[in-house]
Design a protein around this motif. Sequence first.
Motif, PDB file in Angstrom:
ATOM      1  N   ASP A 259      12.253  18.293  11.217  1.00  0.00           N
ATOM      2  CA  ASP A 259      13.009  19.256  10.418  1.00  0.00           C
ATOM      3  C   ASP A 259      13.995  19.932  11.369  1.00  0.00           C
ATOM      4  O   ASP A 259      13.612  20.782  12.171  1.00  0.00           O
ATOM      5  CB  ASP A 259      12.050  20.279   9.799  1.00  0.00           C
ATOM      6  CG  ASP A 259      12.703  21.094   8.695  1.00  0.00           C
ATOM      7  OD1 ASP A 259      12.445  20.823   7.519  1.00  0.00           O
ATOM      8  OD2 ASP A 259      13.487  22.003   9.027  1.00  0.00           O
ATOM      9  N   HIS A 294      18.208  19.010   7.946  1.00  0.00           N
ATOM     10  CA  HIS A 294      17.701  19.865   6.872  1.00  0.00           C
ATOM     11  C   HIS A 294      18.677  20.992   6.592  1.00  0.00           C
ATOM     12  O   HIS A 294      18.806  21.448   5.456  1.00  0.00           O
ATOM     13  CB  HIS A 294      16.338  20.428   7.257  1.00  0.00           C
ATOM     14  CG  HIS A 294      15.640  21.129   6.131  1.00  0.00           C
ATOM     15  ND1 HIS A 294      14.409  21.702   6.265  1.00  0.00           N
ATOM     16  CD2 HIS A 294      15.998  21.362   4.844  1.00  0.00           C
ATOM     17  CE1 HIS A 294      14.042  22.252   5.121  1.00  0.00           C
ATOM     18  NE2 HIS A 294      14.996  22.068   4.250  1.00  0.00           N
ATOM     19  N   THR A 420       8.566  17.735   4.690  1.00  0.00           N
ATOM     20  CA  THR A 420       9.577  17.752   5.744  1.00  0.00           C
ATOM     21  C   THR A 420      10.007  16.314   5.981  1.00  0.00           C
ATOM     22  O   THR A 420       9.506  15.375   5.374  1.00  0.00           O
ATOM     23  CB  THR A 420       9.010  18.363   7.046  1.00  0.00           C
ATOM     24  OG1 THR A 420       7.884  17.579   7.480  1.00  0.00           O
ATOM     25  CG2 THR A 420       8.574  19.791   6.839  1.00  0.00           C
TER      26      THR A 420
END
Length: 499
Positions: A259, A294, A420
């Motif tokens: 992430d 992300h 994630t």
Amino acid sequence: MLNASVKTDSWKQRKIHLDEIERYMQSDRDFIDDAALTRAIAANRNPDSLRIREIIAKSLAIETLNIDEAAALLNVSDPELLDEMEAAAGQIKRKVYDNRIVTFAPLYLSNYCVNNCRYCGFRLENKKIRRMTLSMDEIRRETEVLCGDIGHKRLIVVYGEHPVSDIDYMVESIRTIYDVAVPARQGIGRIRRVNVNAAPLCVEDLKRLHAVGIGTFQVFQETYHHATYARLHPADTIKGNYRWRLYCMHRAFDAGVDDFGIGALFGLADWRFEVLGLLAHTHELERAVGIGPHTISFPRLEPAKNTPFLQDSRLRVAEADFRKAVTVLRLAVPYTGMILTARESAETRRALLPLGITQVDASSRIGVGAYANPAVDNSQDNRQQFVLGDLRSLEEVIRELAEEGTITSFCTAGYRCGRTGKRIMDLLRSGKEGKFCKLNAVLTFREWLDDFAAPETASAAEPVIQKEIKEIEQEQPGMVKTFKEYYRRIADGERDLYL
């Protein structure tokens, strides 16, 4: 002082692991091709409306754009097409992330730095900065204010690059933050997710960060333009190594950190080039590790104490250009989270939120130790890296969002449920993650309102919560029973329930 200097020099020599750059390179060149990005901007001038609408349709299908498609969007000047791009940006955000804004706070733990970036208030040669590194007791006090007085659940902790805030300190400080628990009005205030903004690290150090339970790991390239990067970052500093920074997320993935957030500092080079650089970085991550960023951040240069470089007005990115940059980034990487920080003024943030922003900070104080010391001047403090533009409290921001019909989310469920990496990328592209987000946004918002909100804020927020609950009943009937049970338990004082 001599011994300290020798120790620092020795530490600097050990920081960069050349093998942890070369193993990720496909040739003797890195993946940022300055000439190709510059050509793309020139080659896609005067795009016709049919092509632009086809590109917009691709974005709406939550597909990453290619370089030429993004360059075409950057060259749009027709007001009607710009309006269509902005409308699509907002539509994409709602499709992927629903009607919510995630909030966080920055926590600066040290402003010592061995680097000498010309634009940075923390640069080594800046003798006007008061250098500080927080002790663990001081970190506890800062965290108590953030989670106990304000009600934050998510932090981004920031470290300078220096031996005093190296990996041992980072790990201990994060553990300290997670250990803090403060009684709130009904429940317990605590930080549930610590994201990290730090200098590039080697794989072994990144494994240690992963083990301590971080959320997103951020490293910003600052500028993707090689010549500009070399001019602003002296070659005899750690940060002078462009590729050590560029390949950090490859190392993070190998260390188990799936992430990550990327960013560029707008105002160092042509803003259009930086947009394409961020997109090229996204393409490389998708190719190399199978997932994109992300989050993407796009801070603009702001004034900093004793930093004359920032006085050059030619470096500033105009409001209209910044608005277009945000719009194009949302269209180019439609699944990513987009962070708009309190560097920007409240007016700018209000204007840009509808273009696809997903995260903002509030009640932000960026002087080291400034949360526990309310006497610190948050606009001119000599312990901070730059000057903030939006000094509003979290309460003010939440109330304004509620009055506009937007829910504030304190959700950290995705990290703890394993959503994630590739899993969250698939959920984001399909629009399914937004469904989880709506459920958990309502639950966490209920918590915050009951524990921290003033009566006028609670009054403004209640219609938003009820509207969201009605949508859950209509759109997710299979989740309604569990959701309402959790909602009741939270209203009764239970905390940290998530789906």
